[in-house]
Design an enzyme around this catalytic site. Structure first.
Site, PDB file in Angstrom:
ATOM      1  CD  GLU A 115      17.861   8.170  11.638  1.00 31.37           C
ATOM      2  OE1 GLU A 115      19.073   8.374  12.038  1.00 31.37           O
ATOM      3  OE2 GLU A 115      17.085   7.663  12.499  1.00 31.37           O
ATOM      4  CG  ASP A 155      15.098   6.662  15.262  1.00 33.52           C
ATOM      5  OD1 ASP A 155      16.146   7.426  14.973  1.00 33.52           O
ATOM      6  OD2 ASP A 155      15.174   5.360  15.562  1.00 33.52           O
ATOM      7  CG  ASP A 205      13.872  11.744  17.380  1.00 38.89           C
ATOM      8  OD1 ASP A 205      13.394  10.930  16.686  1.00 38.89           O
ATOM      9  OD2 ASP A 205      15.158  11.912  17.264  1.00 38.89           O
ATOM     10  CG  HIS A 249      21.263  12.659  17.791  1.00 38.36           C
ATOM     11  ND1 HIS A 249      20.512  12.861  16.942  1.00 38.36           N
ATOM     12  CD2 HIS A 249      20.699  11.205  18.249  1.00 38.36           C
ATOM     13  CE1 HIS A 249      19.563  11.818  16.524  1.00 38.36           C
ATOM     14  NE2 HIS A 249      19.864  10.802  17.386  1.00 38.36           N
ATOM     15  CG  ASP A 250      22.333   8.843  15.947  1.00 41.08           C
ATOM     16  OD1 ASP A 250      22.672   8.669  17.101  1.00 41.08           O
ATOM     17  OD2 ASP A 250      21.198   8.741  15.370  1.00 41.08           O
TER      18      ASP A 250
END
Length: 555
Positions: free
Chosen positions: A252, A197, A96, A326-327
Site C-alpha cells: 500500500e 500497510d 496484512d 476496507h478503507d
C-alpha cells in the site's frame, strides 16, 4: 510470466465476513466455512486484513502482538487449519502486515516509554516539546496533531495515524532485526505472502521540521513519504523473507506517483510484486480534501487510469487493480447508481477493472453488488477516522445534515458492514448482534446470486476465467480513446495477435457513439442480457451499459 499476473485476488475483512459463534464478530472458522464459495467464484489469492491481537482503536491495524491471533478471531490452530483448507482449494493466503506503527499496548512501546536509556528507547520517535507545544505542526491522518504527550516518559511520541498507534523508528538496526525475525516466523507457519500497510512511510526524513500547511498535502508527509531508506528496507525484506519463501507481496503506497510506484514494483529492483495506488479514488476530492461532497468526473478518471496503465507496464512493474477496499466507500455508490441500475453499475465496474493490466482485487460484497451503509446518525459509525472527521467538520461550522451526507459518501464504514449471505436476520452474518449494523435495508445476497445465471457473481466468474485464457490481458498495450468524453469510456488493449475493447456508459441516459472496432469481435462480457444495439457504425449504449469485446488483431 508470474502466476499472479493472471490470478484474481479477493479481500476479506474478517470481522465482517462470517461469524461462526454468534458473538457478532467475524472469525477464522467463519472464513473456513466460506472457502468453497470463494473457490466457486474462481479466486486464487485471499488478502486478509489484520487478525493479530489488538486493542482495536483502528480495527486491528494497531497491533499489540505480531506473532499471535486475536482471540476474537480464533486461535493460531484455527489459522493453520484455514491455511490448509485454502491450499487444498489452490487458494493462497496473504496476511496484512503493519510495519509503520504498532499499538501503544505493544511490549516494545511499553518498554520504550519507561525512560530514555532502555534498549527499546528509540524503537519509536520521541521528542521534547518546542516552546511548550508539539515538536512540529504536522497533521495526523486521523485529524489533529501527529504528536501525543506521554506523561511517563515526559516527551511527545509521533503517530501519523490514530494516537494509540505510534510510529516505529526503522533507523534502529535492532528493530529491523526483530521485524525480520517476526516475518520469518510467519513464513514458517505457511502463509503465502504479505500485504504491507503504508509501507512507503517506514523511512522518515530527519531532522523533523514544521510545514506551511498551505495545502492539504503540506501536512508533514514530505518528511515520511518515500523516505531516504525505504528501498533499502524493502530490498532487505525481499532478500531475507520474500524471495527465499516464494512470497507474493503487495504494497500500500500512500501519496506515491507513477514513477515512485514503478521503483517499488520493478522486478529488477527486487522489492514488491505489485502495489496499490489511490489516485483514481481521489478524483472526487474537492481541492484535494477528502471530507467534502465531491463530484465524480469521468474524464478525470480516464486520465488517471491512462497514466497508471501506461506508466506501470509489465516489464517495469505491476498494478494491483481495485475499486473498493476496507478503507474506501463502495465505488458503486460513490461513482455510479446503486439503486435502479445497481446490477448494471456493479457489472460495469467489473468489466472496466478486469480489462486493465494488473492483478484484480475483489472486495467482499462487490461480487453481489453491496452498496454503502447510508447511516443517518453519527452514533451508527464505529470508525474513529470518520467520527473524528465528523467532529472536526462540526467544529468548523458544517451543519449536521451536510456532515452526515459527507460520511455517507466517504466513510470507511460504508465498506465494513457485514457480508450479505442470505435473507435471515443480519443477512446470515451472525446469529448475535453484529459489531457494525448492516446499514440501509438491502435485498442483495449471495444465496440469490448463486441461483441466478445472470447475476453479478456470474459475470465475475466469467471475467476471472477469461484473464488466463487471453494473454492480451497481461501483455497488451493500453489506449484510451476519446479521453474528454464526459459520459462514455472506451479503451483498447492490443498484443500481436489479439484485440480487446471496453465500452462503458457511466451515465443514466442512453448514449450513441460511432464505433469502428466492433466488426470481427465477440462479446467476452456484457452487463445487459440481450446483446448490443448496433446500426452500422452507430453503437447505442443504454444507461450504465458496458461490454468487453475481443477479436483478432489486424496486422
Amino acid at each position: 510470466m508470474a502466476w499472479w499476473h493472471t490470478a484474481t485476488a479477493y479481500q476479506i475483512y474478517p470481522r465482517s465476513f462470517q461469524d461462526s459463534n454468534g458473538d457478532g464478530f467475524g472469525d477464522i472458522p467463519g472464513i473456513i466455512q466460506r472457502l468453497p464459495y470463494l473457490h466457486e467464484l474462481g479466486i486464487q489469492l485471499i488478502w486478509l486484513t489484520p487478525m493479530y491481537p489488538s486493542p482495536g482503536y483502528d480495527n486491528g491495524y494497531d497491533i499489540s502482538d505480531y506473532q499471535n491471533i486475536d482471540p476474537r478471531y480464533g486461535t493460531l490452530a484455527d489459522f493453520k487449519e484455514m491455511l490448509a483448507v485454502a491450499h487444498r482449494y489452490h487458494i493462497r493466503i496473504m496476511m496484512d502486515l503493519v510495519l509503520n506503527h504498532t499499538s501503544t499496548e505493544h511490549p516494545w512501546f511499553k518498554a520504550s516509554r519507561q525512560d530514555k536509556t532502555n534498549p527499546y528507547a528509540d524503537f519509536y520517535f520521541w521528542a521534547d516539546a518546542a516552546a511548550g507545544q508539539a515538536p512540529t505542526n504536522w497533521l495526523s491522518r486521523f485529524s489533529g496533531s501527529t504528536w501525543q504527550w506521554d506523561d511517563q516518559r515526559q516527551q511527545y511520541y509521533l503517530h501519523i495515524f490514530e494516537q494509540h498507534m505510534p510510529d516505529l523508528n526503522w533507523d534502529n538496526p535492532v528493530l529491523r532485526k526483530k521485524i525480520l525475525a517476526m516475518m520469518a516466523w510467519w513464513a514458517e507457519q505457511g502463509i503465502d505472502g504479505f500485504r504491507l500497510d503504508v509501507i512507503n512511510m517506514i523511512s522518515k526524513r530527519t531532522p523533523f521540521g514544521n510545514v506551511s500547511r498551505a495545502t492539504p498535502k503540506d501536512d508533514g508527509r514530505a518528511y515520511y513519504i518515500n523516505g531516504p531508506h525505504v528501498h533499502d528496507y524493502l530490498q532487505l525484506m525481499n532478500q531475507k523473507i520474500f524471495a527465499p519463501n516464494h512470497m507474493i507481496t503487495v504494497g500500500e503506497l500512500a501519496s506515491a506517483g507513477v514513477a515512485e510506484t514503478g521503483e517499488f514494483t520493478n522486478p529488477a529492483n527486487h522489492e514488491l510484486a505489485m502495489a496499490f495506488s489511490f489516485e483514481h479514488l481521489k478524483i472526487d476530492y474537492t481541492d484535494g480534501r477528502k471530507w467534502t461532497l465531491g463530484q465524480f468526473s469521468l474524464p478525470a478518471l480516464k486520465a488517471v487510469l491512462t497514466k497508471w496503465q501506461v506508466g506501470i507496464a509489465r516489464e517495469h512493474g505491476w498494478n494491483a487493480l481495485f475499486c473498493t477496499n476496507h478503507d474506501q466507500p463502495r465505488a458503486i455508490s460513490r461513482f455510479l447508481n446503486d439503486d435502479r441500475y445497481r446490477i448494471e453499475s456493479q457489472k460495469l465496474l467489473a468489466i472496466v477493472q478486469f480489462g486493465l493490466q494488473g492483478t484484480p482485487y475483489i472486495y467482499q460484497g462487490e461480487e453481489i453488488g453491496m452498496r454503502n451503509a447510508y447511516f443517518t446518525n453519527i452514533d451508527q459509525y464505529d470508525d474513529r477516522e470518520s467520527r473524528n472527521a465528523y467532529a472536526a467538520m462540526r467544529q468548523e461550522g458544517v451543519d449536521t445534515a451536510t456532515a452526515l451526507a459527507i460520511l455517507q459518501q466517504k466513510s470507511r464504514d460504508n465498506a465494513r458492514t457485514p457480508m450479505h449471505w442470505n435473507h435471515t436476520p443480519n443477512y446470515g452474518f451472525t446469529t448475535g448482534t453484529p459489531w457494525l449494523q448492516p446499514g440501509l435495508d438491502d435485498p442483495v445476497t449471495v444465496k440469490d446470486a448463486l441461483a441466478d445465471p445472470q447475476s453479478i457473481f456470474a459475470l465475475y466468474q466469467q471475467l476471472i476465467a477469461a484473464r488466463p485464457a487471453y494473454p492480451v490481458f497481461t501483455d497488451g498495450d493500453f489506449h484510451m480513446l476519446a479521453p474528454d468524453d464526459t459520459t462514455v469510456m472506451h479503451y483498447q488493449r492490443r498484443d500481436q495477435t489479439t484485440f480487446l475493447s471496453v465500452w462503458a456508459n457511466w451515465s443514466g441516459t442512453t448514449q450513441s457513439r460511432r464505433a469502428t472496432d466492433l466488426s470481427g469481435t465477440r462479446i467476452l462480457a456484457h452487463n445487459y442480457p440481450d446483446g448490443l444495439q448496433i446500426a452500422g457504425e452507430l453503437f447505442t449504449l443504454r444507461p450504465y451499459e458496458a461490454v468487453l469485446l475481443v477479436g483478432k488483431q489486424v496486422q
